[in-house]
Design a protein around this motif. Structure first.
Motif, PDB file in Angstrom:
ATOM      1  N   PRO A   1      32.400  20.956  12.799  1.00 27.29           N
ATOM      2  CA  PRO A   1      33.337  20.904  11.664  1.00 27.29           C
ATOM      3  C   PRO A   1      33.177  19.666  10.776  1.00 27.29           C
ATOM      4  O   PRO A   1      33.543  19.696   9.605  1.00 27.29           O
ATOM      5  CB  PRO A   1      34.707  20.908  12.338  1.00 27.29           C
ATOM      6  N   ASP A   2      32.600  18.593  11.320  1.00 24.85           N
ATOM      7  CA  ASP A   2      32.453  17.357  10.556  1.00 24.85           C
ATOM      8  C   ASP A   2      31.009  16.948  10.290  1.00 24.85           C
ATOM      9  O   ASP A   2      30.759  15.816   9.847  1.00 24.85           O
ATOM     10  CB  ASP A   2      33.167  16.212  11.292  1.00 24.85           C
ATOM     11  N   SER A   3      30.043  17.838  10.559  1.00 23.49           N
ATOM     12  CA  SER A   3      28.644  17.488  10.276  1.00 23.49           C
ATOM     13  C   SER A   3      27.866  18.745   9.882  1.00 23.49           C
ATOM     14  O   SER A   3      28.202  19.853  10.265  1.00 23.49           O
ATOM     15  CB  SER A   3      27.988  16.809  11.482  1.00 23.49           C
ATOM     16  N   ALA A   4      26.817  18.518   9.097  1.00 17.59           N
ATOM     17  CA  ALA A   4      26.001  19.624   8.598  1.00 17.59           C
ATOM     18  C   ALA A   4      24.615  19.115   8.247  1.00 17.59           C
ATOM     19  O   ALA A   4      24.369  17.905   8.192  1.00 17.59           O
ATOM     20  CB  ALA A   4      26.657  20.241   7.369  1.00 17.59           C
ATOM     21  N   VAL A   5      23.719  20.060   7.996  1.00 17.73           N
ATOM     22  CA  VAL A   5      22.371  19.759   7.528  1.00 17.73           C
ATOM     23  C   VAL A   5      22.152  20.548   6.251  1.00 17.73           C
ATOM     24  O   VAL A   5      22.437  21.739   6.192  1.00 17.73           O
ATOM     25  CB  VAL A   5      21.310  20.142   8.579  1.00 17.73           C
ATOM     26  N   CYS A   6      21.671  19.868   5.231  1.00 19.39           N
ATOM     27  CA  CYS A   6      21.354  20.518   3.960  1.00 19.39           C
ATOM     28  C   CYS A   6      19.866  20.359   3.726  1.00 19.39           C
ATOM     29  O   CYS A   6      19.325  19.261   3.861  1.00 19.39           O
ATOM     30  CB  CYS A   6      22.142  19.879   2.813  1.00 19.39           C
ATOM     31  N   GLN A   7      19.224  21.483   3.381  1.00 15.73           N
ATOM     32  CA  GLN A   7      17.791  21.423   3.093  1.00 15.73           C
ATOM     33  C   GLN A   7      17.553  22.002   1.708  1.00 15.73           C
ATOM     34  O   GLN A   7      18.058  23.067   1.375  1.00 15.73           O
ATOM     35  CB  GLN A   7      16.991  22.190   4.132  1.00 15.73           C
ATOM     36  N   VAL A   8      16.776  21.274   0.916  1.00  9.64           N
ATOM     37  CA  VAL A   8      16.422  21.699  -0.438  1.00  9.64           C
ATOM     38  C   VAL A   8      14.903  21.811  -0.486  1.00  9.64           C
ATOM     39  O   VAL A   8      14.192  20.863  -0.170  1.00  9.64           O
ATOM     40  CB  VAL A   8      16.918  20.686  -1.494  1.00  9.64           C
ATOM     41  N   ILE A   9      14.414  23.003  -0.886  1.00 13.54           N
ATOM     42  CA  ILE A   9      12.974  23.234  -0.999  1.00 13.54           C
ATOM     43  C   ILE A   9      12.675  23.504  -2.468  1.00 13.54           C
ATOM     44  O   ILE A   9      13.269  24.392  -3.066  1.00 13.54           O
ATOM     45  CB  ILE A   9      12.524  24.420  -0.133  1.00 13.54           C
ATOM     46  N   ILE A  10      11.765  22.738  -3.026  1.00 11.26           N
ATOM     47  CA  ILE A  10      11.422  22.872  -4.441  1.00 11.26           C
ATOM     48  C   ILE A  10       9.976  23.336  -4.552  1.00 11.26           C
ATOM     49  O   ILE A  10       9.090  22.801  -3.898  1.00 11.26           O
ATOM     50  CB  ILE A  10      11.618  21.536  -5.179  1.00 11.26           C
ATOM     51  N   GLY A  11       9.767  24.361  -5.380  1.00 13.90           N
ATOM     52  CA  GLY A  11       8.429  24.884  -5.600  1.00 13.90           C
ATOM     53  C   GLY A  11       8.066  26.027  -4.692  1.00 13.90           C
ATOM     54  O   GLY A  11       6.922  26.457  -4.668  1.00 13.90           O
ATOM     55  N   ALA A  12       9.014  26.591  -3.944  1.00 11.61           N
ATOM     56  CA  ALA A  12       8.710  27.663  -3.000  1.00 11.61           C
ATOM     57  C   ALA A  12       9.193  29.021  -3.470  1.00 11.61           C
ATOM     58  O   ALA A  12       9.130  29.975  -2.735  1.00 11.61           O
ATOM     59  CB  ALA A  12       9.341  27.350  -1.656  1.00 11.61           C
TER      60      ALA A  12
END
Length: 119
Positions: A60-71
């Motif tokens: 509830p208090d942590s997460a992972v964000c992933q951003v992929i550019i060019g795919a």
């Protein structure tokens, strides 16, 4: 192609994110606003194509964000689970849909002649 991974934590009422092995950071009141901010920051750093992002809650208090550019040109083959590539039916169904569409167009073209063979 650039891949940016962020570790996100909620502290009080604010979400904060720091790039894993990088210098980008962000903070926002909601996870949605934080993801938008991280996408903007990553794109400003590497503006070379389409953008994909995912925001996954770990607790509830942590997460992972992933951003992929060019795919963006990679399409569903990038998806590892739950996507069209995992179902296996998408590619096999496409020729069937094209055949059906051609049959419908053929029927419509017969109607355009002003007479029907079955009148």
């Amino acid at each position: 192609m650039g891949v940016f991974t962020f570790v996100c934590r909620k502290s009080g009422g604010e979400w904060e994110a720091k790039q894993h092995k990088g210098e980008l950071e962000g903070s926002a009141a909601s996870t949605y606003d934080l993801e938008r901010q991280l996408v903007s920051a990553a794109y400003a750093k590497d503006p070379c194509g389409g953008v994909q992002s995912s925001f996954t809650m770990v607790s509830p208090d942590s997460a992972v964000c992933q951003v992929i550019i060019g795919a963006a040109a990679a399409g569903p083959a990038v998806a590892s689970a739950g996507g069209a590539a995992a179902s296996g039916g998408g590619a096999a169904e496409a020729p069937k849909a094209e055949e059906k569409k051609k049959e419908e167009e053929k029927e419509e073209s017969e109607d355009d002649l002003g007479f029907s063979l079955f009148d």
